[in-house]
Motif scaffolding. Structure first.
Motif, PDB file in Angstrom:
ATOM      1  N   GLU A 186       0.832  -1.210   0.000  1.00  8.38           N
ATOM      2  CA  GLU A 186       0.000   0.000   0.000  1.00  8.38           C
ATOM      3  C   GLU A 186       0.862   1.254   0.000  1.00  8.38           C
ATOM      4  O   GLU A 186       0.556   2.229  -0.711  1.00  8.38           O
ATOM      5  CB  GLU A 186      -0.919   0.005   1.218  1.00  8.38           C
ATOM      6  CG  GLU A 186      -1.771   1.267   1.331  1.00  8.38           C
ATOM      7  CD  GLU A 186      -2.582   1.319   2.609  1.00  8.38           C
ATOM      8  OE1 GLU A 186      -2.701   2.411   3.192  1.00  8.38           O
ATOM      9  OE2 GLU A 186      -3.094   0.261   3.023  1.00  8.38           O
TER      10      GLU A 186
ATOM     11  N   THR B  17      -6.191   9.471  -6.881  1.00  6.11           N
ATOM     12  CA  THR B  17      -6.146   8.053  -7.225  1.00  6.11           C
ATOM     13  C   THR B  17      -7.463   7.408  -6.830  1.00  6.11           C
ATOM     14  O   THR B  17      -7.966   7.628  -5.724  1.00  6.11           O
ATOM     15  CB  THR B  17      -4.992   7.343  -6.499  1.00  6.11           C
ATOM     16  OG1 THR B  17      -3.745   7.939  -6.891  1.00  6.11           O
ATOM     17  CG2 THR B  17      -4.958   5.863  -6.853  1.00  6.11           C
TER      18      THR B  17
ATOM     19  N   ARG C  52      -9.182   3.752  -6.353  1.00  4.67           N
ATOM     20  CA  ARG C  52      -8.902   2.321  -6.214  1.00  4.67           C
ATOM     21  C   ARG C  52     -10.216   1.556  -6.173  1.00  4.67           C
ATOM     22  O   ARG C  52     -11.033   1.753  -5.263  1.00  4.67           O
ATOM     23  CB  ARG C  52      -8.081   2.063  -4.953  1.00  4.67           C
ATOM     24  CG  ARG C  52      -6.721   2.753  -4.964  1.00  4.67           C
ATOM     25  CD  ARG C  52      -5.956   2.511  -3.674  1.00  4.67           C
ATOM     26  NE  ARG C  52      -4.627   3.117  -3.719  1.00  4.67           N
ATOM     27  CZ  ARG C  52      -4.377   4.377  -3.346  1.00  4.67           C
ATOM     28  NH1 ARG C  52      -5.366   5.148  -2.908  1.00  4.67           N
ATOM     29  NH2 ARG C  52      -3.158   4.866  -3.433  1.00  4.67           N
TER      30      ARG C  52
ATOM     31  N   GLU D 148      -6.756   2.583 -10.373  1.00  2.99           N
ATOM     32  CA  GLU D 148      -6.175   1.299  -9.975  1.00  2.99           C
ATOM     33  C   GLU D 148      -7.308   0.289  -9.801  1.00  2.99           C
ATOM     34  O   GLU D 148      -8.123   0.408  -8.882  1.00  2.99           O
ATOM     35  CB  GLU D 148      -5.396   1.433  -8.667  1.00  2.99           C
ATOM     36  CG  GLU D 148      -4.189   2.368  -8.772  1.00  2.99           C
ATOM     37  CD  GLU D 148      -3.405   2.460  -7.477  1.00  2.99           C
ATOM     38  OE1 GLU D 148      -3.772   1.736  -6.515  1.00  2.99           O
ATOM     39  OE2 GLU D 148      -2.451   3.254  -7.415  1.00  2.99           O
TER      40      GLU D 148
ATOM     41  N   PHE E 155      -9.520   0.063  -0.558  1.00  2.00           N
ATOM     42  CA  PHE E 155     -10.192   0.465  -1.792  1.00  2.00           C
ATOM     43  C   PHE E 155     -11.167   1.603  -1.519  1.00  2.00           C
ATOM     44  O   PHE E 155     -11.767   1.688  -0.441  1.00  2.00           O
ATOM     45  CB  PHE E 155     -10.958  -0.722  -2.399  1.00  2.00           C
ATOM     46  CG  PHE E 155     -10.071  -1.832  -2.890  1.00  2.00           C
ATOM     47  CD1 PHE E 155      -9.382  -1.698  -4.083  1.00  2.00           C
ATOM     48  CD2 PHE E 155      -9.916  -2.997  -2.155  1.00  2.00           C
ATOM     49  CE1 PHE E 155      -8.551  -2.717  -4.535  1.00  2.00           C
ATOM     50  CE2 PHE E 155      -9.092  -4.019  -2.599  1.00  2.00           C
ATOM     51  CZ  PHE E 155      -8.412  -3.877  -3.795  1.00  2.00           C
TER      52      PHE E 155
END
Length: 306
Positions: A28, A96, A98, A127, A142
């Motif tokens: 991570e 970002t 996820r 991602e 996430f």
């Protein structure tokens, strides 16, 4: 003696506390496990308090570590949100996103939904991790997950992820020519079927609609696979009947490489859902994706209505 902790040290501690696994926490944070261990050891030594209990097999929080985590985690979330809200001052949002998806959802929507979102927001890193087993998206780091509606925890917020989908029983023309075609779902017990095995080890019971009543059939077969793509390949090679998401096999059905049987007994369409924690604030990347997804769904509904 300096006892203050740096922001990086706090982030590393929270990552380890979240996963209770140095390897996963290191992934991570994009560092090595040894770097994580060294950083945390330095922090514990400097403040004079043990935050973790570590053995060769397990990692757990001490009582002090649990109290420390409860104290700093909300503050770290607020700090991250404050930095993230600077996106409102940029011409293009950054960040970002996820996501955790089943493999079938990725196969269906990578080109039609996920990649177009990436092109719309080029400064947002996307991602995507695929897993057919249930994943705790919060503990795994996430922002959101995708699953069928019945698999979503009740404490999550959920919105439709793309249009509804339906299942189809498929086989190769050669298989049908050799063994015939079932006329009713109950006939399937007399045919060689390709089993769909879940990560739990349980085989999927094929679902149908018989005179407006749900019907499940536990099929038989010596071949078990764990995803639709492989089952479509096996069915194309004549390995047996397979129950798959129809959209994934549509091109082969259109070309005649595969044929559909028992279409009159197809169960009502279902759909995937995007789900995420029901908190008040979300990252800019997730907010952008939710807005994009709502527009995607609305555009699809408008096209279907015309």
């Amino acid at each position: 003696m300096k006892t203050r902790a740096s922001l990086q040290e706090l982030e590393i501690f929270i990552a380890i506390a979240r996963h209770l696994n140095f390897r996963k926490a290191a992934e991570e944070r994009n560092v090595t496990p040894s770097t994580l261990s060294h950083t945390l050891s330095n922090l514990e030594q400097r403040i004079g308090v043990r935050l973790l209990s570590r053995t060769t097999r397990s990692v757990s929080l001490t009582e002090a570590g649990r109290a420390f985590l409860l104290r700093i985690e909300p503050a770290m979330v607020d700090l991250a949100l404050a930095v993230d809200e600077l996106n409102d001052w940029r011409s293009e949002p950054r960040g970002t996103l996820r996501l955790n998806l089943p493999r079938s959802a990725e196969a269906l929507y990578l080109r039609t939904l996920l990649l177009p979102f990436r092109y719309r927001y080029p400064d947002i890193a996307l991602e995507v991790t695929t897993s057919d087993s249930f994943v705790n998206i919060v503990e795994s780091g996430f922002d959101a997950g995708v699953r069928f509606g019945e698999a979503i925890p009740q404490d999550m917020v959920a919105i439709p992820f793309g249009p509804k989908i339906c299942g189809a029983v498929i086989a190769s023309p050669d298989f049908i020519a050799r063994y015939g075609a079932p006329q009713h779902p109950r006939d399937l017990v007399n045919f060689s079927c390709i089993q769909h095995r879940f990560p739990s080890g349980v085989n999927y019971k094929w679902e149908f609609n018989d005179n407006a009543q749900p019907l499940e059939v536990a099929v038989k077969g010596d071949l078990s696979l764990d995803n639709d793509a492989m089952m479509i390949e096996a069915a194309s090679d004549g390995a047996g009947l397979a129950f798959v998401i129809k959209g994934m096999a549509q091109k082969r059905l259109d070309s005649g490489e595969l044929v559909e049987v028992l279409a009159d007994f197809a169960a009502p369409s279902a759909g995937f859902w995007l789900y995420y924690p029901g908190r008040k604030y979300y990252s800019t990347a997730l907010r952008c994706f939710i807005e994009y997804l709502r527009n995607f769904n609305q555009n699809f509904d408008n096209q279907a209505a015309t």
